[in-house]
Design a protein around this motif. Structure first.
Motif, mmCIF file in Angstrom:
data_model
loop_
_atom_site.group_PDB
_atom_site.id
_atom_site.type_symbol
_atom_site.label_atom_id
_atom_site.label_comp_id
_atom_site.label_asym_id
_atom_site.label_seq_id
_atom_site.Cartn_x
_atom_site.Cartn_y
_atom_site.Cartn_z
ATOM 1 N N VAL A 122 -7.426 -15.429 83.773
ATOM 2 C CA VAL A 122 -8.402 -16.483 84.019
ATOM 3 C C VAL A 122 -7.700 -17.841 83.976
ATOM 4 N N GLN A 148 -15.143 -12.883 83.733
ATOM 5 C CA GLN A 148 -14.060 -12.759 84.711
ATOM 6 C C GLN A 148 -13.000 -11.768 84.248
ATOM 7 N N VAL A 224 -11.794 -10.071 91.186
ATOM 8 C CA VAL A 224 -11.878 -11.529 91.265
ATOM 9 C C VAL A 224 -10.987 -12.012 92.393
#
Length: 226
Positions: A122, A148, A224
């Motif tokens: 992240v 995430q 992601v």
């Protein structure tokens, strides 16, 4: 086919116990592993030290030793019982729950490291943006970072779950009636070691293959974008 018909009900019961061990332990390991991952990235030095020590100890300790310690150390020596002693199924329930406890504390270390690797993916800018909005560390982790991180490590968590399914066979060392204990009994009673081995190998493939396919598909769907 004769073996299957002879042991059909026992096979179903044994694999049902394996599934129960896996599911309950997976839920517990996910919760504990998430807490440990939060500790590993915490700004508090003591929390980081405790999280690091936990992961280092349990990742490098054989699961068999942990399961045996749960029975002989916690239950028999310290007198910690996880089931009512007045229950007619006390021994079965207590051993099952002790096995679950051992699987949880062992697997949580691997869940923690998988999640920590996801947290590291992240962007630091997102955490800083959260802090600039006045979010606390816990709020930042819960609202911004962990969602995430989980998306980034769906496939590794699937691998941990598959490993947990196979590791559940260790519960047989304290008498939990799961698949490997029945396999041992069948091998002792039947002169068909390859057939028995093939039956249980196929059973574990049926349990683990869909898990791998499911988590692989989820990983591709929710990955992601970078």
């Amino acid at each position: 086919m004769d073996l299957l018909s002879k042991y059909s009900s026992q096979l179903l019961d044994a694999f049902w116990t394996t599934i129960q061990l896996t599911v309950v332990s997976a839920i517990g390991a996910l919760i504990l592993g998430t807490i440990l991952a939060a500790m590993r990235v915490s700004p508090i030095p003591v929390a980081r030290a405790v999280g690091t020590a936990y992961v280092t100890i349990f990742r490098n300790t054989p699961l068999t030793l942990i399961i045996i310690f749960c029975l002989f150390g916690l239950s028999q020596t310290l007198g910690i019982k996880l089931a009512s002693e007045s229950s007619p199924t006390f021994l079965v329930d207590n051993n099952f729950r002790l096995a679950v406890l051992g699987l949880i504390v062992y697997t949580a270390a691997f869940v923690c490291e998988s999640l920590r690797s996801g947290i590291n993916t992240v962007s630091l800018g997102q955490s800083e943006a959260g802090r600039s909005l006045g979010l606390t560390f816990g709020q930042n982790l819960r609202l911004i970072v962990l969602p995430q991180a989980f998306r980034a490590v769906i496939a590794p968590l699937g691998s941990v779950l598959i490993a947990l399914t196979k590791n559940s066979t260790i519960a047989s060392v304290i008498g939990v009636s799961e698949a490997s204990l029945l396999m041992k009994t069948m091998i002792e009673n039947e002169a068909a070691i390859f057939v028995v081995g093939g039956i249980f190998a196929l059973g574990f493939v049926i349990l683990t293959l869909p898990t791998g396919l499911l988590f692989g598909r989820l990983s591709k769907r929710y990955e992601v974008a970078r």
